[in-house]
Design an enzyme around this catalytic site. Sequence first.
Site, mmCIF file in Angstrom:
data_model
loop_
_atom_site.group_PDB
_atom_site.id
_atom_site.type_symbol
_atom_site.label_atom_id
_atom_site.label_comp_id
_atom_site.label_asym_id
_atom_site.label_seq_id
_atom_site.Cartn_x
_atom_site.Cartn_y
_atom_site.Cartn_z
ATOM 1 N N LEU A 1 4.631 7.437 -13.592
ATOM 2 C CA LEU A 1 5.378 8.286 -12.657
ATOM 3 C C LEU A 1 5.411 9.745 -13.105
ATOM 4 O O LEU A 1 5.598 10.049 -14.280
ATOM 5 C CB LEU A 1 6.813 7.756 -12.520
ATOM 6 N N HIS A 2 5.206 10.631 -12.144
ATOM 7 C CA HIS A 2 5.201 12.069 -12.424
ATOM 8 C C HIS A 2 6.070 12.771 -11.385
ATOM 9 O O HIS A 2 6.697 12.113 -10.540
ATOM 10 C CB HIS A 2 3.767 12.603 -12.425
ATOM 11 N N HIS B 1 5.950 11.649 -7.760
ATOM 12 C CA HIS B 1 6.669 10.394 -7.486
ATOM 13 C C HIS B 1 8.173 10.661 -7.401
ATOM 14 O O HIS B 1 8.876 10.095 -6.568
ATOM 15 C CB HIS B 1 6.431 9.371 -8.602
ATOM 16 N N LYS C 1 -0.775 13.497 -0.093
ATOM 17 C CA LYS C 1 -1.972 13.802 -0.884
ATOM 18 C C LYS C 1 -3.053 12.745 -0.604
ATOM 19 O O LYS C 1 -4.223 13.051 -0.498
ATOM 20 C CB LYS C 1 -1.644 13.837 -2.372
ATOM 21 N N ASP C 2 -2.595 11.491 -0.469
ATOM 22 C CA ASP C 2 -3.531 10.412 -0.136
ATOM 23 C C ASP C 2 -3.522 10.236 1.380
ATOM 24 O O ASP C 2 -3.042 9.224 1.910
ATOM 25 C CB ASP C 2 -3.093 9.132 -0.848
ATOM 26 N N GLN D 1 -5.260 7.184 3.007
ATOM 27 C CA GLN D 1 -4.448 5.990 2.718
ATOM 28 C C GLN D 1 -3.230 5.948 3.651
ATOM 29 O O GLN D 1 -2.900 4.905 4.222
ATOM 30 C CB GLN D 1 -4.003 6.030 1.256
ATOM 31 N N VAL E 1 2.681 17.461 -3.440
ATOM 32 C CA VAL E 1 3.386 18.227 -4.482
ATOM 33 C C VAL E 1 2.323 18.821 -5.414
ATOM 34 O O VAL E 1 1.375 18.135 -5.812
ATOM 35 C CB VAL E 1 4.351 17.311 -5.273
ATOM 36 N N SER F 1 -1.633 10.991 -10.926
ATOM 37 C CA SER F 1 -1.653 10.344 -12.257
ATOM 38 C C SER F 1 -2.989 10.581 -12.939
ATOM 39 O O SER F 1 -3.080 10.642 -14.163
ATOM 40 C CB SER F 1 -1.439 8.838 -12.111
ATOM 41 N N ARG F 2 -4.045 10.700 -12.136
ATOM 42 C CA ARG F 2 -5.386 10.845 -12.731
ATOM 43 C C ARG F 2 -5.592 12.236 -13.351
ATOM 44 O O ARG F 2 -6.563 12.433 -14.070
ATOM 45 C CB ARG F 2 -6.467 10.528 -11.704
HETATM 46 O O1 PAF Z 1 -0.870 5.412 -3.751
HETATM 47 C C1 PAF Z 1 -0.692 4.487 -4.591
HETATM 48 O O2 PAF Z 1 -0.100 4.661 -5.648
HETATM 49 C C2 PAF Z 1 -1.244 3.108 -4.285
HETATM 50 O O3 PAF Z 1 -2.445 3.184 -3.584
HETATM 51 C C3 PAF Z 1 -0.234 2.186 -3.572
HETATM 52 C C4 PAF Z 1 0.141 2.721 -2.210
HETATM 53 C C5 PAF Z 1 1.016 2.033 -4.430
HETATM 54 C C6 PAF Z 1 -0.836 0.798 -3.361
HETATM 55 O O4 PAF Z 1 -1.217 0.211 -4.550
#
Ligand code: PAF
Length: 291
Positions: free
Chosen positions: A31-32, A35, A150-151, A154, A177, A187-188
Amino acid sequence: MNTLETVNDCRHFRKEMGSEALVLVPTMGALHKAHLSLIELAKKQGGKVVVSIFVNPLQFGPSEDYYRYPRPLEADLEKCRKAGVDAVFVPSAELIYPEGQDALTLVIPPAQLTEKLCGITRPHFFTGVATVVLKLFNLIQPDIAVFGEKDAQQLAVIQKMVQDLNLPTKIVAHSTVREESGLAISSRNNYLKTDQEKEAALTPSKILKRIHEKIANASKGQKNLKEPVFRDAVSEVLSELNGTSASFMLEYLEAVSKETFEPVNFLDKNTRVLIAGKAGSVRLIDNMCLN
Ligand code: PAF
């Protein structure tokens, strides 16, 4: 703070909360700041906040970083406690995939959304994400779930799943953010080790910012700005940057409709520009809406 580890723990927690709203923040841990902003937004929704921490093997390709993905569980729990989270869900892979991943019922999001952008280099990613998110929703039964913009692809996949499968969970999005440098927090980013990688990692946000400026300039007094303006901006920005960011390897840079992810004919506030590429060996993504 409650710690939920089993299906029974989740069922019991949901029952105990009665009619109180549950707000889920799904994460893979490590977590950063970003999050913590999702958690803050979750708290503002009213109700009890649950953070799930699960590094989902189903969304990693065979040559990706599943095994080396950071798992600082104790530090994560401490951050959740400090942030005032009501419960953390920390399932094992055996709980989520008791019979393994080979004969599993999967959620397969539509090709229109996934066979492009990140889906080209990560063909299993969105099926892995949609499947685990549906499982998390079924376990926690949240009224609301918070995801980061950011994603963006997704997020679109999850919104489509919620709509298509009539899930009763409302999806709330949090804007990206960033570090002061403009780098989108992820995280990466911890994988960025050398000065050259750290420098190259600034390229995606620089490109997005320059494109935004150029399009804003071009749009002065003009409605219905056409898509070729985007392509011109891209070639100008890439040639401006040429040589200054040699170690950023561009994977894609595209403008799509922020709802459907289809290519756009016009550039407006419903257009999202997305970028991905590698800073050295570290793959990064970023995006921005035109407004
Ligand atoms: O964005 C993420 O951290 C992941 O893709 C998620 C949504 C927790 C699903 O594993």
